[in-house]
Write a protein that holds these residues in place. Structure first.
Motif, short mmCIF file in Angstrom:
data_model
loop_
_atom_site.label_atom_id
_atom_site.label_comp_id
_atom_site.label_asym_id
_atom_site.label_seq_id
_atom_site.Cartn_x
_atom_site.Cartn_y
_atom_site.Cartn_z
N GLY A 126 -2.00 -6.13 3.13
CA GLY A 126 -2.23 -5.02 1.87
C GLY A 126 -1.64 -5.96 0.50
O GLY A 126 -1.23 -7.11 0.23
N ILE A 127 -1.84 -4.67 -0.92
CA ILE A 127 -1.69 -5.79 -1.99
C ILE A 127 -0.79 -4.36 -2.90
O ILE A 127 -0.94 -3.23 -2.84
CB ILE A 127 -2.18 -5.78 -3.19
CG1 ILE A 127 -4.21 -4.66 -3.07
CG2 ILE A 127 -3.92 -6.61 -2.54
CD1 ILE A 127 -5.22 -4.25 -4.09
N TYR A 152 -8.16 2.80 -7.60
CA TYR A 152 -8.76 1.26 -6.50
C TYR A 152 -10.20 0.80 -7.43
O TYR A 152 -10.82 1.82 -6.39
CB TYR A 152 -8.25 0.98 -5.50
CG TYR A 152 -8.74 -0.44 -4.88
CD1 TYR A 152 -7.66 -1.84 -5.70
CD2 TYR A 152 -9.06 -0.69 -4.10
CE1 TYR A 152 -7.78 -2.96 -5.39
CE2 TYR A 152 -9.20 -1.69 -3.81
CZ TYR A 152 -8.67 -3.61 -4.71
OH TYR A 152 -8.60 -4.17 -3.87
N SER A 186 -3.78 -0.96 2.16
CA SER A 186 -5.18 -2.11 1.56
C SER A 186 -5.89 -2.02 1.44
O SER A 186 -6.31 -1.40 0.66
CB SER A 186 -5.30 -0.84 3.82
OG SER A 186 -6.08 -1.87 4.24
N ARG A 187 -6.56 -3.42 0.69
CA ARG A 187 -7.48 -3.99 0.17
C ARG A 187 -8.61 -3.18 0.68
O ARG A 187 -10.04 -3.22 0.17
CB ARG A 187 -7.26 -5.56 0.12
CG ARG A 187 -8.06 -6.43 -0.82
CD ARG A 187 -8.28 -7.05 -1.18
NE ARG A 187 -6.89 -8.04 -1.03
CZ ARG A 187 -6.25 -8.74 -1.97
NH1 ARG A 187 -6.94 -9.03 -3.34
NH2 ARG A 187 -5.24 -9.64 -1.74
N ASP A 188 -8.69 -3.04 2.01
CA ASP A 188 -9.83 -3.08 2.87
C ASP A 188 -10.67 -1.60 2.71
O ASP A 188 -11.50 -1.34 3.02
CB ASP A 188 -10.04 -3.82 4.15
CG ASP A 188 -10.27 -5.69 3.72
OD1 ASP A 188 -11.03 -6.13 3.08
OD2 ASP A 188 -10.25 -5.96 4.68
N PRO A 190 -8.91 1.62 1.09
CA PRO A 190 -7.70 1.71 0.26
C PRO A 190 -7.00 3.34 0.35
O PRO A 190 -5.50 3.19 -0.59
CB PRO A 190 -8.70 1.48 -1.09
CG PRO A 190 -9.90 1.43 -1.22
CD PRO A 190 -9.66 0.56 0.48
#
Length: 213
Positions: A126-127, A152, A186-188, A190
């Motif tokens: 994640g970011i 996001y 999670s980037r994918d 969010p």
């Protein structure tokens, strides 16, 4: 053969011809979508929302994000043509890989792998972002509920987490009101964030579930 019988046979032939045309068009559209998906494919993460396994008309409902937009769609439950990855039974509310066409995200497939993707794994990839504490409420002498929002890409997200008062990142309940807070998403997908799963009550529920297994 009477005129009436000839008329019935003619109607039957027309209906059969129409059915054949519909089937051919259906196969052609599926073939075209498959070619387009393979030529313009991107990978992401999806969440199973519902499913029904059947010998005739089973389905798997799922959601995923593409460029910040949430898509809600479904796949057949079988692994026929076009080829679908069905290495296990889908588990509701769990996460799996999804491939989609970036020019038309509704043209997508969820890959039901042998095991779903664990939240811990998704957060490791994640970011870090900042959220805002909208409000905070003490629920006991030891714990407080924090209501947090974050943005996001094109999405606005809100959730609730329960933390021990001694571990509040802003020190005290008063200091936490309307303050910023760090979290990992999670980037994918969010919706997944670290503080949601660190909530005291959710951690307790997960431990109870693991003991029952």
């Amino acid at each position: 053969m009477t005129a009436e019988e000839k008329q019935k046979n003619k109607k039957g032939a027309i209906i059969l011809s129409l059915l054949c045309v519909v089937i051919v068009i259906g196969f052609y559209n599926s073939w075209k979508d498959e070619i387009s998906l393979n030529s313009n494919k991107k990978m992401t993460i999806g969440r199973v929302t519902d499913f029904k396994y059947s010998s005739r008309h089973g389905y798997i409902d799922f959601k995923f994000y593409a460029d910040g937009k949430l898509y809600d769609t479904s796949d057949p439950d079988d692994s026929g043509w076009p080829k679908y990855v069905r290495n296990g039974k889908a588990i509701k509310h769990r996460f799996y890989p999804v491939e989609y066409e970036y020019t038309n995200p509704y043209n997508s497939k969820i890959l039901i792998t042998k095991k779903p993707l664990e939240v811990e794994y998704l957060l490791k990839q994640g970011i870090k972002i900042q959220g805002e504490i909208e409000n905070i409420f003490p629920i006991s002498d030891s714990y407080a509920d924090l209501h947090i929002k974050y943005i996001y890409l094109k999405g606005n997200f809100k959730f609730r987490t329960r933390l021990h008062k001694d571990s509040l990142p802003c020190g005290s309940i008063e200091n936490c009101r309307k303050s910023k807070i760090d979290l990992v998403i999670s980037r994918d997908y969010p919706d997944i964030n670290s503080l949601y799963y660190q909530s005291y009550d959710r951690r307790a529920m997960k431990k109870a579930e693991e003991k029952r297994k």
